[in-house]
Design a protein around this motif. Structure first.
Motif, mmCIF file in Angstrom:
data_model
loop_
_atom_site.group_PDB
_atom_site.id
_atom_site.type_symbol
_atom_site.label_atom_id
_atom_site.label_comp_id
_atom_site.label_asym_id
_atom_site.label_seq_id
_atom_site.Cartn_x
_atom_site.Cartn_y
_atom_site.Cartn_z
ATOM 1 N N PRO A 90 0.833 -1.212 0.000
ATOM 2 C CA PRO A 90 0.000 0.000 0.000
ATOM 3 C C PRO A 90 0.859 1.250 0.000
ATOM 4 N N SER A 91 0.362 2.287 -0.650
ATOM 5 C CA SER A 91 1.057 3.562 -0.637
ATOM 6 C C SER A 91 0.100 4.658 -1.084
ATOM 7 N N ASP A 92 0.048 5.720 -0.312
ATOM 8 C CA ASP A 92 -0.794 6.859 -0.674
ATOM 9 C C ASP A 92 0.059 8.067 -1.039
ATOM 10 N N LEU A 93 1.265 7.811 -1.530
ATOM 11 C CA LEU A 93 2.176 8.890 -1.901
ATOM 12 C C LEU A 93 1.845 9.425 -3.295
ATOM 13 N N PRO A 94 2.167 10.690 -3.563
ATOM 14 C CA PRO A 94 1.961 11.218 -4.912
ATOM 15 C C PRO A 94 2.873 10.536 -5.923
ATOM 16 N N VAL A 95 2.384 10.431 -7.149
ATOM 17 C CA VAL A 95 3.153 9.806 -8.225
ATOM 18 C C VAL A 95 3.832 10.886 -9.056
ATOM 19 N N ALA B 7 9.393 20.047 1.170
ATOM 20 C CA ALA B 7 9.037 21.343 1.748
ATOM 21 C C ALA B 7 7.528 21.485 1.873
ATOM 22 N N LEU B 8 6.787 21.019 0.878
ATOM 23 C CA LEU B 8 5.313 21.072 0.925
ATOM 24 C C LEU B 8 4.787 20.247 2.092
ATOM 25 N N LYS B 9 5.344 19.070 2.290
ATOM 26 C CA LYS B 9 4.911 18.203 3.389
ATOM 27 C C LYS B 9 5.168 18.853 4.736
ATOM 28 N N LYS B 10 6.283 19.566 4.850
ATOM 29 C CA LYS B 10 6.634 20.204 6.111
ATOM 30 C C LYS B 10 5.812 21.457 6.364
ATOM 31 N N GLU B 11 5.632 22.284 5.324
ATOM 32 C CA GLU B 11 4.999 23.587 5.502
ATOM 33 C C GLU B 11 3.488 23.542 5.319
ATOM 34 N N GLN B 12 3.005 22.679 4.430
ATOM 35 C CA GLN B 12 1.576 22.592 4.153
ATOM 36 C C GLN B 12 1.151 21.128 4.063
ATOM 37 N N PRO B 13 1.207 20.388 5.168
ATOM 38 C CA PRO B 13 0.942 18.942 5.116
ATOM 39 C C PRO B 13 -0.451 18.585 4.623
ATOM 40 N N GLN B 14 -1.430 19.481 4.837
ATOM 41 C CA GLN B 14 -2.792 19.168 4.389
ATOM 42 C C GLN B 14 -2.881 19.063 2.875
ATOM 43 N N TRP B 15 -2.053 19.839 2.159
ATOM 44 C CA TRP B 15 -2.062 19.757 0.699
ATOM 45 C C TRP B 15 -1.198 18.595 0.210
ATOM 46 N N PHE B 16 -0.161 18.262 0.957
ATOM 47 C CA PHE B 16 0.652 17.103 0.578
ATOM 48 C C PHE B 16 -0.192 15.827 0.631
ATOM 49 N N THR B 17 -0.981 15.654 1.680
ATOM 50 C CA THR B 17 -1.786 14.432 1.816
ATOM 51 C C THR B 17 -2.891 14.359 0.765
ATOM 52 N N ARG B 18 -3.263 15.484 0.175
ATOM 53 C CA ARG B 18 -4.310 15.490 -0.860
ATOM 54 C C ARG B 18 -3.722 15.371 -2.264
ATOM 55 N N SER B 19 -2.410 15.332 -2.371
ATOM 56 C CA SER B 19 -1.756 15.282 -3.688
ATOM 57 C C SER B 19 -1.782 13.870 -4.249
ATOM 58 N N SER B 20 -2.043 13.763 -5.550
ATOM 59 C CA SER B 20 -2.064 12.445 -6.193
ATOM 60 C C SER B 20 -0.997 12.301 -7.275
ATOM 61 N N ASN C 107 -1.806 17.480 -9.373
ATOM 62 C CA ASN C 107 -3.175 16.980 -9.314
ATOM 63 C C ASN C 107 -3.500 16.589 -7.879
ATOM 64 N N LEU C 108 -4.660 17.036 -7.407
ATOM 65 C CA LEU C 108 -5.098 16.723 -6.063
ATOM 66 C C LEU C 108 -6.420 15.979 -6.115
ATOM 67 N N VAL C 109 -6.938 15.628 -4.960
ATOM 68 C CA VAL C 109 -8.201 14.899 -4.889
ATOM 69 C C VAL C 109 -9.333 15.774 -5.414
ATOM 70 N N ALA C 110 -10.451 15.116 -5.750
ATOM 71 C CA ALA C 110 -11.692 15.784 -6.183
ATOM 72 C C ALA C 110 -11.506 16.610 -7.446
ATOM 73 N N ASP D 22 3.675 30.554 -3.158
ATOM 74 C CA ASP D 22 2.322 30.655 -3.720
ATOM 75 C C ASP D 22 1.367 29.720 -2.987
ATOM 76 N N ILE D 23 1.818 28.518 -2.672
ATOM 77 C CA ILE D 23 0.956 27.559 -2.003
ATOM 78 C C ILE D 23 0.595 28.052 -0.597
ATOM 79 N N THR D 24 1.551 28.683 0.086
ATOM 80 C CA THR D 24 1.256 29.244 1.401
ATOM 81 C C THR D 24 0.178 30.318 1.287
ATOM 82 N N GLN D 25 0.283 31.183 0.287
ATOM 83 C CA GLN D 25 -0.723 32.223 0.078
ATOM 84 C C GLN D 25 -2.063 31.617 -0.341
ATOM 85 N N LEU D 26 -2.007 30.586 -1.205
ATOM 86 C CA LEU D 26 -3.242 29.913 -1.607
ATOM 87 C C LEU D 26 -3.952 29.291 -0.410
#
Length: 264
Positions: free
Chosen positions: A160-165, A182-195, A207-210, A225-229
């Motif tokens: 199993p793996s839920d890591l981005p490809v 850096a994304l995982k450290k600074e914005q983990p909520q977006w890292f976990t939604r990344s596909s 590409n993210l979920v939904a 930009d991601i921090t501002q988003l």
């Protein structure tokens, strides 16, 4: 005159006798030295065998522990000389790709104590982007990639793996993995939604979920930009819904609902 010749003959005989004794003594000394050396080598070999590794204690999760044990059992020699901690460390790091580092202590007479640091995957990499050179293999193979951008082994069947490809050429992997770390450290909520993460000529396509998709510039600016988003999407107007976003122009950002084509 005859008396002088007789004396010379006796002197020569004495010299020959002394030389003979010298060579005999030298031969005897060499023979004794050889016996001593053979006995010493035999003793060292016997001690080397007696101190062969027979037991080990490995502090690691079960799958990684099993891989290390398999590697140790597969080694032809585990006598004292071949089980030196520095040598074993090099061999195990080469044989077990899931190891980031390993510390080995030897406890006499026959035990090893092993502490491991597992390698952490930050993403998966598709072999359709240049890792697998076998062009006849049309089936996609995914490889685990660490934070340094090193693809270190294929993902096992059923693992199993839920890591981005990562869908990109190998020369982008280092930058991509640094960016994801850096994304995982600074914005983990977006890292976990990344596909999926793509490298385009103008930046990253994430590409993210939904059905969400973000086009972000390369480098530190993209992370900024991601921090501002993240702050923008917390606002009431943007909090509900999924978005397709493009920040590559810098001075003008584009946001639209993920289910529609119109820009808002």
């Amino acid at each position: 005159m005859n008396h002088t010749r007789s004396n010379r003959r006796r002197v020569k005989d004495v010299i020959k006798k002394e030389r003979g004794l010298h060579w005999k003594q030298l031969g005897l000394t060499s023979f004794i030295s050889l016996i001593v050396l053979t006995a010493a080598l035999s003793g060292l070999w016997s001690l080397n065998q007696k101190l062969s590794i027979k037991h080990w204690t490995i502090y690691a999760a079960a799958p990684l522990k099993a891989d290390i044990e398999h590697a140790l059992k597969g080694m032809k020699e585990l006598d004292f000389w071949h089980s030196r901690p520095a040598l074993l460390r090099t061999q195990l790091l080469d044989k077990v790709p899931d190891l980031a580092d390993i510390q080995i202590q030897r406890q006499l007479p026959n035990r090893l104590v092993i502490h491991v640091t597992p390698r952490q995957a930050i993403a998966l990499w598709s072999n359709k982007n240049g890792f697998n050179k076998n062009t006849n293999n049309k089936q996609e193979q995914l490889y685990l990639v660490d934070e340094h951008g090193i693809p270190y082994r294929a993902r096992k069947h059923g693992e199993p793996s839920d890591l981005p490809v990562l869908r990109m050429q190998q020369n982008y992997l280092v930058a991509a993995c640094q960016w994801l770390t850096a994304l995982k450290k600074e914005q983990p909520q977006w890292f976990t939604r990344s596909s999926e993460l793509f490298a385009t000529p103008t930046g990253w396509k994430l590409n993210l979920v939904a059905g969400q998709q973000w086009h972000i510039p390369f480098g530190p600016r993209g992370l900024k930009d991601i921090t501002q988003l993240s702050n923008i999407l917390k606002q009431p107007r943007w909090h509900v819904g999924n978005w397709r976003i493009d920040t590559r122009l810098g001075n003008r950002w584009f946001l639209r609902p993920a289910t529609h084509e119109g820009v808002i």
